[in-house]
Design a protein around this motif. Structure first.
Motif, PDB file in Angstrom:
ATOM      1  N   MET A  68      67.062  80.881  19.689  1.00 55.75           N
ATOM      2  CA  MET A  68      65.962  80.218  20.364  1.00 55.75           C
ATOM      3  C   MET A  68      65.870  78.784  19.857  1.00 55.75           C
ATOM      4  SD  MET A  68      62.129  81.574  20.642  1.00 55.75           S
ATOM      5  CE  MET A  68      60.785  80.476  20.527  1.00 55.75           C
ATOM      6  N   THR A  69      65.756  77.848  20.782  1.00 51.62           N
ATOM      7  CA  THR A  69      65.662  76.442  20.438  1.00 51.62           C
ATOM      8  C   THR A  69      64.204  76.072  20.219  1.00 51.62           C
ATOM      9  OG1 THR A  69      67.543  76.033  21.868  1.00 51.62           O
ATOM     10  CG2 THR A  69      66.281  74.130  21.200  1.00 51.62           C
ATOM     11  N   THR A  70      63.967  75.322  19.152  1.00 47.92           N
ATOM     12  CA  THR A  70      62.600  74.863  18.925  1.00 47.92           C
ATOM     13  C   THR A  70      62.378  73.587  19.714  1.00 47.92           C
ATOM     14  OG1 THR A  70      63.261  73.594  16.985  1.00 47.92           O
ATOM     15  CG2 THR A  70      62.512  75.851  16.618  1.00 47.92           C
ATOM     16  N   ARG A  71      61.176  73.438  20.210  1.00 51.10           N
ATOM     17  CA  ARG A  71      60.829  72.251  20.979  1.00 51.10           C
ATOM     18  C   ARG A  71      60.515  71.106  20.021  1.00 51.10           C
ATOM     19  NH1 ARG A  71      57.163  74.029  26.131  1.00 51.10           N
ATOM     20  NH2 ARG A  71      58.756  75.289  27.096  1.00 51.10           N
ATOM     21  N   PRO A  72      60.830  69.883  20.454  1.00 50.20           N
ATOM     22  CA  PRO A  72      60.508  68.731  19.616  1.00 50.20           C
ATOM     23  C   PRO A  72      58.996  68.550  19.491  1.00 50.20           C
ATOM     24  CG  PRO A  72      61.807  68.082  21.556  1.00 50.20           C
ATOM     25  CD  PRO A  72      61.531  69.535  21.652  1.00 50.20           C
ATOM     26  N   ASN A  73      58.573  68.029  18.363  1.00 49.77           N
ATOM     27  CA  ASN A  73      57.162  67.746  18.114  1.00 49.77           C
ATOM     28  C   ASN A  73      56.766  66.532  18.965  1.00 49.77           C
ATOM     29  OD1 ASN A  73      54.707  66.786  17.130  1.00 49.77           O
ATOM     30  ND2 ASN A  73      55.136  67.516  15.063  1.00 49.77           N
ATOM     31  N   PRO A  74      55.799  66.695  19.891  1.00 44.38           N
ATOM     32  CA  PRO A  74      55.428  65.582  20.773  1.00 44.38           C
ATOM     33  C   PRO A  74      54.772  64.414  20.046  1.00 44.38           C
ATOM     34  CG  PRO A  74      54.031  67.500  21.181  1.00 44.38           C
ATOM     35  CD  PRO A  74      55.086  67.916  20.196  1.00 44.38           C
ATOM     36  N   ILE A  75      54.314  64.630  18.847  1.00 43.47           N
ATOM     37  CA  ILE A  75      53.656  63.553  18.101  1.00 43.47           C
ATOM     38  C   ILE A  75      54.688  62.682  17.393  1.00 43.47           C
ATOM     39  CG2 ILE A  75      52.078  63.042  16.179  1.00 43.47           C
ATOM     40  CD1 ILE A  75      50.558  65.603  17.010  1.00 43.47           C
ATOM     41  N   THR A  76      55.730  63.309  16.862  1.00 44.61           N
ATOM     42  CA  THR A  76      56.701  62.559  16.057  1.00 44.61           C
ATOM     43  C   THR A  76      57.998  62.231  16.800  1.00 44.61           C
ATOM     44  OG1 THR A  76      57.608  64.628  15.179  1.00 44.61           O
ATOM     45  CG2 THR A  76      55.830  63.566  13.924  1.00 44.61           C
ATOM     46  N   THR A  77      58.207  62.792  17.967  1.00 48.12           N
ATOM     47  CA  THR A  77      59.452  62.569  18.703  1.00 48.12           C
ATOM     48  C   THR A  77      59.259  61.460  19.725  1.00 48.12           C
ATOM     49  OG1 THR A  77      59.957  64.913  18.467  1.00 48.12           O
ATOM     50  CG2 THR A  77      61.222  63.701  20.102  1.00 48.12           C
ATOM     51  N   PRO A  78      60.199  60.512  19.788  1.00 44.92           N
ATOM     52  CA  PRO A  78      60.102  59.430  20.786  1.00 44.92           C
ATOM     53  C   PRO A  78      60.078  59.990  22.207  1.00 44.92           C
ATOM     54  CG  PRO A  78      61.793  58.932  19.157  1.00 44.92           C
ATOM     55  CD  PRO A  78      61.356  60.351  18.922  1.00 44.92           C
ATOM     56  N   ARG A  79      59.386  59.260  23.102  1.00 45.32           N
ATOM     57  CA  ARG A  79      59.216  59.719  24.490  1.00 45.32           C
ATOM     58  C   ARG A  79      60.535  59.959  25.200  1.00 45.32           C
ATOM     59  NH1 ARG A  79      54.382  56.038  26.911  1.00 45.32           N
ATOM     60  NH2 ARG A  79      52.750  56.919  25.620  1.00 45.32           N
ATOM     61  N   HIS A  80      61.507  59.078  24.986  1.00 49.71           N
ATOM     62  CA  HIS A  80      62.772  59.247  25.694  1.00 49.71           C
ATOM     63  C   HIS A  80      63.454  60.559  25.281  1.00 49.71           C
ATOM     64  CE1 HIS A  80      64.277  57.386  21.971  1.00 49.71           C
ATOM     65  NE2 HIS A  80      65.451  57.932  22.274  1.00 49.71           N
ATOM     66  N   GLU A  81      63.286  60.955  24.041  1.00 51.14           N
ATOM     67  CA  GLU A  81      63.853  62.228  23.600  1.00 51.14           C
ATOM     68  C   GLU A  81      63.089  63.407  24.216  1.00 51.14           C
ATOM     69  OE1 GLU A  81      64.482  62.670  19.388  1.00 51.14           O
ATOM     70  OE2 GLU A  81      65.244  60.615  19.221  1.00 51.14           O
ATOM     71  N   LEU A  82      61.776  63.266  24.326  1.00 46.23           N
ATOM     72  CA  LEU A  82      60.974  64.319  24.963  1.00 46.23           C
ATOM     73  C   LEU A  82      61.362  64.478  26.424  1.00 46.23           C
ATOM     74  CD1 LEU A  82      57.441  63.534  23.457  1.00 46.23           C
ATOM     75  CD2 LEU A  82      58.934  65.464  22.895  1.00 46.23           C
ATOM     76  N   ARG A  83      61.536  63.339  27.129  1.00 44.43           N
ATOM     77  CA  ARG A  83      61.941  63.400  28.534  1.00 44.43           C
ATOM     78  C   ARG A  83      63.326  64.020  28.677  1.00 44.43           C
ATOM     79  NH1 ARG A  83      59.412  58.286  28.678  1.00 44.43           N
ATOM     80  NH2 ARG A  83      61.422  57.256  28.466  1.00 44.43           N
ATOM     81  N   ALA A  84      64.235  63.670  27.802  1.00 44.81           N
ATOM     82  CA  ALA A  84      65.591  64.226  27.860  1.00 44.81           C
ATOM     83  C   ALA A  84      65.559  65.733  27.622  1.00 44.81           C
ATOM     84  CB  ALA A  84      66.490  63.536  26.835  1.00 44.81           C
ATOM     85  N   GLU A  85      64.742  66.174  26.680  1.00 49.06           N
ATOM     86  CA  GLU A  85      64.631  67.614  26.401  1.00 49.06           C
ATOM     87  C   GLU A  85      64.016  68.347  27.583  1.00 49.06           C
ATOM     88  OE1 GLU A  85      64.645  71.382  24.669  1.00 49.06           O
ATOM     89  OE2 GLU A  85      65.841  69.589  24.291  1.00 49.06           O
ATOM     90  N   LYS A  86      62.997  67.751  28.196  1.00 48.77           N
ATOM     91  CA  LYS A  86      62.373  68.364  29.371  1.00 48.77           C
ATOM     92  C   LYS A  86      63.383  68.455  30.509  1.00 48.77           C
ATOM     93  CE  LYS A  86      58.415  68.036  32.446  1.00 48.77           C
ATOM     94  NZ  LYS A  86      57.209  67.293  32.799  1.00 48.77           N
ATOM     95  N   ALA A  87      64.164  67.411  30.722  1.00 51.35           N
ATOM     96  CA  ALA A  87      65.187  67.413  31.771  1.00 51.35           C
ATOM     97  C   ALA A  87      66.247  68.476  31.493  1.00 51.35           C
ATOM     98  CB  ALA A  87      65.829  66.035  31.892  1.00 51.35           C
ATOM     99  N   ARG A  88      66.650  68.631  30.236  1.00 53.65           N
ATOM    100  CA  ARG A  88      67.637  69.646  29.867  1.00 53.65           C
ATOM    101  C   ARG A  88      67.104  71.041  30.169  1.00 53.65           C
ATOM    102  NH1 ARG A  88      68.435  73.432  26.721  1.00 53.65           N
ATOM    103  NH2 ARG A  88      66.587  73.090  25.486  1.00 53.65           N
ATOM    104  N   ARG A  89      65.850  71.296  29.784  1.00 51.86           N
ATOM    105  CA  ARG A  89      65.240  72.612  30.055  1.00 51.86           C
ATOM    106  C   ARG A  89      65.126  72.864  31.553  1.00 51.86           C
ATOM    107  NH1 ARG A  89      61.453  70.968  26.217  1.00 51.86           N
ATOM    108  NH2 ARG A  89      59.858  70.956  27.822  1.00 51.86           N
ATOM    109  N   ASN A  90      64.807  71.820  32.303  1.00 50.04           N
ATOM    110  CA  ASN A  90      64.689  71.943  33.760  1.00 50.04           C
ATOM    111  C   ASN A  90      66.049  72.289  34.379  1.00 50.04           C
ATOM    112  OD1 ASN A  90      63.268  71.814  36.236  1.00 50.04           O
ATOM    113  ND2 ASN A  90      64.146  69.788  36.587  1.00 50.04           N
ATOM    114  N   ARG A  91      67.114  71.607  33.935  1.00 47.35           N
ATOM    115  CA  ARG A  91      68.462  71.900  34.450  1.00 47.35           C
ATOM    116  C   ARG A  91      68.869  73.328  34.097  1.00 47.35           C
ATOM    117  NH1 ARG A  91      69.346  66.762  32.487  1.00 47.35           N
ATOM    118  NH2 ARG A  91      70.349  67.588  30.614  1.00 47.35           N
ATOM    119  N   GLU A  92      68.556  73.756  32.884  1.00 48.78           N
ATOM    120  CA  GLU A  92      68.885  75.110  32.446  1.00 48.78           C
ATOM    121  C   GLU A  92      68.141  76.146  33.298  1.00 48.78           C
ATOM    122  OE1 GLU A  92      67.975  77.692  28.509  1.00 48.78           O
ATOM    123  OE2 GLU A  92      68.967  75.770  28.149  1.00 48.78           O
TER     124      GLU A  92
END
Length: 90
Positions: free
Chosen positions: A1-25
């Motif tokens: 199981m992959t842990t989600r990035p912390n929205p407070i400490t993770t840069p927005r572009h990384e959060l968007r990339a992770e959301k896009a990856r989860r959406n594609r999956e």
């Protein structure tokens, strides 16, 4: 199981990339599931066709012809859509 990035400490572009990856999956998993459904339906239809639609030659009548005509018209709508033919011609 992959842990989600912390929205407070993770840069927005990384959060968007992770959301896009989860959406594609999720889309890929849904696609594979729908393809499996179609494959199962096609296998069942092929088996029914191989068995002459459960119709013995002595039982063939116009009612059975009408039933097969109906099946063929429904399948034609699907193939026309899938291959861009008929009313779906490009």
């Amino acid at each position: 199981m992959t842990t989600r990035p912390n929205p407070i400490t993770t840069p927005r572009h990384e959060l968007r990339a992770e959301k896009a990856r989860r959406n594609r999956e999720a889309a890929l998993n849904a696609f594979i599931g729908k393809k499996a459904e179609i494959d199962e339906m096609l296998a069942r239809l092929q088996a029914l066709s191989d068995d002459h639609f459960n119709c013995h030659p002595d039982e063939v009548g116009w009612a059975m012809v009408g039933t097969l005509e109906h099946y063929a018209s429904l399948l034609k709508r699907i193939t026309d859509s899938a291959f861009g033919e008929g009313e779906h011609a490009r």
